[in-house]
Scaffold this motif. Structure first.
Motif, mmCIF file in Angstrom:
data_model
loop_
_atom_site.group_PDB
_atom_site.id
_atom_site.type_symbol
_atom_site.label_atom_id
_atom_site.label_comp_id
_atom_site.label_asym_id
_atom_site.label_seq_id
_atom_site.Cartn_x
_atom_site.Cartn_y
_atom_site.Cartn_z
ATOM 1 N N UNK A 108 84.831 -22.082 54.935
ATOM 2 C CA UNK A 108 85.331 -23.417 54.559
ATOM 3 C C UNK A 108 86.785 -23.376 54.103
ATOM 4 N N UNK A 109 87.610 -22.693 54.871
ATOM 5 C CA UNK A 109 89.027 -22.543 54.570
ATOM 6 C C UNK A 109 89.900 -23.457 55.436
ATOM 7 N N UNK A 110 89.272 -24.180 56.383
ATOM 8 C CA UNK A 110 90.025 -24.907 57.395
ATOM 9 C C UNK A 110 91.004 -25.927 56.817
ATOM 10 N N UNK A 111 90.579 -26.665 55.812
ATOM 11 C CA UNK A 111 91.469 -27.685 55.240
ATOM 12 C C UNK A 111 92.727 -27.051 54.653
ATOM 13 N N UNK A 112 92.554 -25.957 53.915
ATOM 14 C CA UNK A 112 93.719 -25.250 53.362
ATOM 15 C C UNK A 112 94.580 -24.662 54.471
ATOM 16 N N UNK A 113 93.963 -24.164 55.521
ATOM 17 C CA UNK A 113 94.711 -23.597 56.642
ATOM 18 C C UNK A 113 95.559 -24.674 57.318
ATOM 19 N N UNK A 114 94.990 -25.825 57.553
ATOM 20 C CA UNK A 114 95.742 -26.923 58.194
ATOM 21 C C UNK A 114 96.929 -27.325 57.312
ATOM 22 N N UNK A 115 96.716 -27.409 56.016
ATOM 23 C CA UNK A 115 97.815 -27.732 55.096
ATOM 24 C C UNK A 115 98.901 -26.671 55.175
ATOM 25 N N UNK A 116 98.497 -25.404 55.233
ATOM 26 C CA UNK A 116 99.458 -24.312 55.315
ATOM 27 C C UNK A 116 100.273 -24.386 56.605
ATOM 28 N N UNK A 117 99.600 -24.642 57.711
ATOM 29 C CA UNK A 117 100.301 -24.745 59.001
ATOM 30 C C UNK A 117 101.285 -25.919 58.977
ATOM 31 N N UNK A 119 102.701 -27.173 56.318
ATOM 32 C CA UNK A 119 103.720 -26.884 55.310
ATOM 33 C C UNK A 119 104.731 -25.862 55.824
ATOM 34 N N UNK A 120 104.216 -24.797 56.431
ATOM 35 C CA UNK A 120 105.083 -23.685 56.823
ATOM 36 C C UNK A 120 104.424 -22.886 57.947
ATOM 37 N N UNK A 121 104.527 -23.358 59.183
ATOM 38 C CA UNK A 121 103.902 -22.620 60.278
ATOM 39 C C UNK A 121 104.488 -21.211 60.367
ATOM 40 N N UNK A 122 103.600 -20.243 60.562
ATOM 41 C CA UNK A 122 104.039 -18.862 60.680
ATOM 42 C C UNK A 122 103.068 -18.123 61.589
ATOM 43 N N UNK A 123 103.432 -16.930 61.932
ATOM 44 C CA UNK A 123 102.653 -16.148 62.890
ATOM 45 C C UNK A 123 101.190 -16.016 62.486
ATOM 46 N N UNK A 124 100.915 -15.866 61.196
ATOM 47 C CA UNK A 124 99.559 -15.549 60.758
ATOM 48 C C UNK A 124 98.677 -16.774 60.571
ATOM 49 N N UNK A 125 99.213 -17.865 60.048
ATOM 50 C CA UNK A 125 98.349 -19.041 59.961
ATOM 51 C C UNK A 125 98.109 -19.627 61.356
ATOM 52 N N UNK A 126 99.083 -19.477 62.249
ATOM 53 C CA UNK A 126 98.878 -19.922 63.632
ATOM 54 C C UNK A 126 97.861 -19.019 64.345
ATOM 55 N N UNK A 127 97.914 -17.735 64.059
ATOM 56 C CA UNK A 127 96.922 -16.810 64.607
ATOM 57 C C UNK A 127 95.521 -17.217 64.159
ATOM 58 N N UNK A 128 95.399 -17.649 62.921
ATOM 59 C CA UNK A 128 94.089 -18.081 62.419
ATOM 60 C C UNK A 128 93.610 -19.335 63.150
ATOM 61 N N UNK A 129 94.531 -20.253 63.462
ATOM 62 C CA UNK A 129 94.162 -21.433 64.262
ATOM 63 C C UNK A 129 93.662 -20.964 65.628
ATOM 64 N N UNK A 130 94.367 -20.022 66.236
ATOM 65 C CA UNK A 130 93.938 -19.486 67.531
ATOM 66 C C UNK A 130 92.549 -18.866 67.438
ATOM 67 N N UNK A 131 92.280 -18.136 66.368
ATOM 68 C CA UNK A 131 90.965 -17.502 66.196
ATOM 69 C C UNK A 131 89.864 -18.560 66.079
ATOM 70 N N UNK A 132 90.170 -19.651 65.415
ATOM 71 C CA UNK A 132 89.192 -20.750 65.326
ATOM 72 C C UNK A 132 88.950 -21.325 66.719
#
Length: 141
Positions: A73-82, A84-97
């Motif tokens: 249940x981290x998706x909401x925080x991940x979307x906020x992070x992306x 706020x500041x898109x970066x290689x790792x939060x975008x990678x997490x979107x790809x993994x989803x």
């Protein structure tokens, strides 16, 4: 240890120096907490990625990804992070989803989020190329 102290430790990490190596032991302590308390660490963990210099790689960054994913249940925080500041790792997490077959979370369509980010002229060529690759991989022909 209380979650507030662990969050303070996460917030003090400079992911571009050796303090990044403290994250493994902090994640271990977070997992010992009650789930509702542990989930409070998701945003501070994502903010480590946001403070990371681009093109910086260290294997411990995978510990952060797996640590966040393990909390569920981290998706909401991940979307906020992306947003706020898109970066290689939060975008990678979107790809993994997206790889898992999940296309959206609440009102956010992940592919649309990536397409919108791809129009951001403030992003580096490196990030734009990463985003384009994820869009190409997950777009239906």
């Amino acid at each position: 240890m209380e979650i507030e102290k662990l969050i303070d430790q996460l917030n003090a990490i400079n992911p571009n120096d050796d303090s990044l190596y403290d994250v493994d032991s902090i994640i271990e302590l977070i997992y010992k907490l009650d789930t509702s308390e542990a989930k409070k660490a998701i945003d501070p963990l994502l903010r480590i990625f946001e403070r990371l210099d681009e093109d910086h790689y260290d294997g411990v960054l995978w510990s952060i990804i797996h640590g966040i994913e393990g909390l569920k249940e981290y998706e909401e925080d991940l979307i906020k992070s992306v947003n706020r500041c898109p970066n290689e790792y939060n975008l990678l997490m979107i790809n993994r989803i997206l790889n898992s077959g999940q296309g959206s979370y609440k009102s956010t369509d992940y592919l649309s989020l990536l397409k919108e980010l791809n129009t951001n002229n403030k992003l580096s060529p490196f990030l734009k190329e990463e985003i384009k690759g994820y869009i190409d991989r997950h777009s239906k022909p």
